[in-house]
Motif scaffolding. Sequence first.
Motif, PDB file in Angstrom:
ATOM      1  N   ALA A  51       3.002   2.797   3.210  1.00 42.73           N
ATOM      2  CA  ALA A  51       4.369   2.633   2.938  1.00 42.73           C
ATOM      3  C   ALA A  51       5.163   4.272   3.623  1.00 42.73           C
ATOM      4  O   ALA A  51       6.019   4.326   4.231  1.00 42.73           O
ATOM      5  N   ARG A  52       4.444   5.144   2.823  1.00 41.26           N
ATOM      6  CA  ARG A  52       4.763   6.654   3.201  1.00 41.26           C
ATOM      7  C   ARG A  52       4.820   7.025   4.690  1.00 41.26           C
ATOM      8  O   ARG A  52       5.665   7.423   5.280  1.00 41.26           O
ATOM      9  N   ILE A  53       3.618   6.313   5.057  1.00 43.35           N
ATOM     10  CA  ILE A  53       3.450   6.731   6.773  1.00 43.35           C
ATOM     11  C   ILE A  53       4.417   5.986   7.426  1.00 43.35           C
ATOM     12  O   ILE A  53       5.169   6.524   8.376  1.00 43.35           O
ATOM     13  N   GLY A  54       4.709   4.631   6.677  1.00 43.70           N
ATOM     14  CA  GLY A  54       5.620   3.812   7.504  1.00 43.70           C
ATOM     15  C   GLY A  54       6.943   4.309   7.576  1.00 43.70           C
ATOM     16  O   GLY A  54       7.814   3.999   8.492  1.00 43.70           O
ATOM     17  N   ASN A  55       7.545   4.966   6.480  1.00 40.78           N
ATOM     18  CA  ASN A  55       8.904   5.666   6.671  1.00 40.78           C
ATOM     19  C   ASN A  55       8.720   6.933   7.077  1.00 40.78           C
ATOM     20  O   ASN A  55      10.055   7.821   7.084  1.00 40.78           O
ATOM     21  N   GLY A  56       7.859   7.639   7.483  1.00 43.34           N
ATOM     22  CA  GLY A  56       7.788   9.213   7.978  1.00 43.34           C
ATOM     23  C   GLY A  56       7.898  10.080   6.955  1.00 43.34           C
ATOM     24  O   GLY A  56       7.806  11.152   7.118  1.00 43.34           O
ATOM     25  N   THR A  57       7.348   9.867   5.638  1.00 45.35           N
ATOM     26  CA  THR A  57       7.302  10.794   4.694  1.00 45.35           C
ATOM     27  C   THR A  57       6.010  11.382   4.221  1.00 45.35           C
ATOM     28  O   THR A  57       5.677  12.073   3.518  1.00 45.35           O
ATOM     29  N   ALA A  58       4.894  10.720   5.070  1.00 45.55           N
ATOM     30  CA  ALA A  58       3.656  11.199   4.618  1.00 45.55           C
ATOM     31  C   ALA A  58       3.255  12.424   5.375  1.00 45.55           C
ATOM     32  O   ALA A  58       3.717  12.590   6.573  1.00 45.55           O
ATOM     33  N   PRO A  59       2.733  13.730   4.732  1.00 43.59           N
ATOM     34  CA  PRO A  59       2.611  14.811   5.660  1.00 43.59           C
ATOM     35  C   PRO A  59       1.484  14.485   6.808  1.00 43.59           C
ATOM     36  O   PRO A  59       0.679  13.754   6.828  1.00 43.59           O
ATOM     37  N   ARG A  60       1.624  15.334   7.927  1.00 44.34           N
ATOM     38  CA  ARG A  60       0.923  15.185   8.970  1.00 44.34           C
ATOM     39  C   ARG A  60      -0.715  15.679   8.447  1.00 44.34           C
ATOM     40  O   ARG A  60      -1.619  15.175   9.153  1.00 44.34           O
ATOM     41  N   GLU A  61      -0.683  16.490   7.812  1.00 42.33           N
ATOM     42  CA  GLU A  61      -2.166  16.686   7.141  1.00 42.33           C
ATOM     43  C   GLU A  61      -2.740  15.303   6.479  1.00 42.33           C
ATOM     44  O   GLU A  61      -4.014  15.433   6.689  1.00 42.33           O
ATOM     45  N   THR A  62      -2.459  14.641   5.979  1.00 43.85           N
ATOM     46  CA  THR A  62      -2.784  13.312   5.443  1.00 43.85           C
ATOM     47  C   THR A  62      -3.181  12.427   6.765  1.00 43.85           C
ATOM     48  O   THR A  62      -4.070  11.801   6.759  1.00 43.85           O
ATOM     49  N   LEU A  63      -2.628  12.487   7.756  1.00 42.24           N
ATOM     50  CA  LEU A  63      -2.876  11.861   8.981  1.00 42.24           C
ATOM     51  C   LEU A  63      -4.129  12.488   9.567  1.00 42.24           C
ATOM     52  O   LEU A  63      -5.032  11.803   9.871  1.00 42.24           O
TER      53      LEU A  63
ATOM     54  N   SER B  51      -5.832   5.050  -1.552  1.00 44.77           N
ATOM     55  CA  SER B  51      -5.581   5.642  -2.819  1.00 44.77           C
ATOM     56  C   SER B  51      -6.181   6.998  -2.724  1.00 44.77           C
ATOM     57  O   SER B  51      -5.393   7.997  -3.438  1.00 44.77           O
ATOM     58  N   THR B  52      -7.513   7.049  -2.263  1.00 45.68           N
ATOM     59  CA  THR B  52      -8.125   8.457  -2.292  1.00 45.68           C
ATOM     60  C   THR B  52      -7.125   9.504  -1.469  1.00 45.68           C
ATOM     61  O   THR B  52      -6.825  10.564  -1.639  1.00 45.68           O
ATOM     62  N   LEU B  53      -6.790   8.988  -0.339  1.00 40.04           N
ATOM     63  CA  LEU B  53      -5.998   9.523   0.756  1.00 40.04           C
ATOM     64  C   LEU B  53      -4.603   9.833   0.109  1.00 40.04           C
ATOM     65  O   LEU B  53      -4.170  11.188   0.267  1.00 40.04           O
ATOM     66  N   GLY B  54      -3.821   9.093  -0.572  1.00 45.04           N
ATOM     67  CA  GLY B  54      -2.719   9.295  -1.054  1.00 45.04           C
ATOM     68  C   GLY B  54      -2.711  10.271  -2.082  1.00 45.04           C
ATOM     69  O   GLY B  54      -1.720  10.737  -2.258  1.00 45.04           O
ATOM     70  N   GLU B  55      -3.875  10.267  -2.875  1.00 45.24           N
ATOM     71  CA  GLU B  55      -4.039  11.368  -3.929  1.00 45.24           C
ATOM     72  C   GLU B  55      -3.741  12.903  -3.296  1.00 45.24           C
ATOM     73  O   GLU B  55      -3.309  13.663  -3.800  1.00 45.24           O
ATOM     74  N   LEU B  56      -4.054  13.033  -2.052  1.00 46.60           N
ATOM     75  CA  LEU B  56      -3.985  14.345  -1.522  1.00 46.60           C
ATOM     76  C   LEU B  56      -2.440  14.660  -1.096  1.00 46.60           C
ATOM     77  O   LEU B  56      -2.100  15.912  -0.840  1.00 46.60           O
TER      78      LEU B  56
ATOM     79  N   ASN C 297       0.999  -1.127   0.156  1.00 45.45           N
ATOM     80  CA  ASN C 297      -0.035   0.149   0.079  1.00 45.45           C
ATOM     81  C   ASN C 297       0.789   1.169   0.113  1.00 45.45           C
ATOM     82  O   ASN C 297       1.579   1.503   1.022  1.00 45.45           O
ATOM     83  N   PRO C 298       1.112   2.144  -0.919  1.00 46.42           N
ATOM     84  CA  PRO C 298       1.764   3.274  -0.995  1.00 46.42           C
ATOM     85  C   PRO C 298       1.897   4.226  -0.094  1.00 46.42           C
ATOM     86  O   PRO C 298       2.792   4.593   0.560  1.00 46.42           O
ATOM     87  N   LEU C 299       0.468   4.530   0.253  1.00 43.12           N
ATOM     88  CA  LEU C 299       0.395   5.431   1.430  1.00 43.12           C
ATOM     89  C   LEU C 299       0.839   4.932   2.702  1.00 43.12           C
ATOM     90  O   LEU C 299       1.572   5.672   3.533  1.00 43.12           O
TER      91      LEU C 299
END
Length: 198
Positions: free
Chosen positions: A8-20, A191-196, A4-6
């Motif tokens: 995975a991004r949360i897992g490595n800390g690269t997803a923005p806090r706004e996505t959380l 994927s919807t969240l990931g688009e953000l 799951n790409p998103l």
Amino acid sequence: MTTNPLVARIGNGTAPRETLATLALEQHRVIPADRRAFLHLAQRETATPEATAFFEFLAEGEALAGERLVAFARACGVDETRSRTYEPLAGCQAYPAYVAWLALNAEPTDVVRALTANFAEWGGYCATIAGALREHYGFTDEACGFFDLFARPSPELEDRATAAIRAGRSDERAVTTYSTLLKAYEADFWSTLGELTR
């Protein structure tokens, strides 16, 4: 390793806090909707006592998840005003909408099987997120409690699912369809969240 790409991004800390924060806001809608659907399934005339016990247990879990979601949302900076005025994303709400459809139209035993087929993947996502929130985002144990709840295997839930499946009769074709669509709608959520984040 998740595919799951998103996650995975949360897992490595690269997803923005706004996505959380958006994840918290969407779950704020998903949790009570799923709880009502499970309670309806528990009360269906065609539900066996074992299926009723399974869905009541799920509903109790959703109630607890809703309580724990509050701390996660707060850690993401989501206050009551934002939560109240937030407009949900269609791609994220397709999953609970389909769970509600199942509650109205599918045989309860078939729903037990379809739901349990997807629990392991969801639990894996939650385990990854819970670890990442602590390691990369500095969240407290309380703020991670929502994900901790789903990350841990539940022997009682597994026992109740097994009892419900053994007690009822299933339509294999229907179960396959329901499970496939649940998996697809779960993917749509992420994927919807990931688009953000693009």
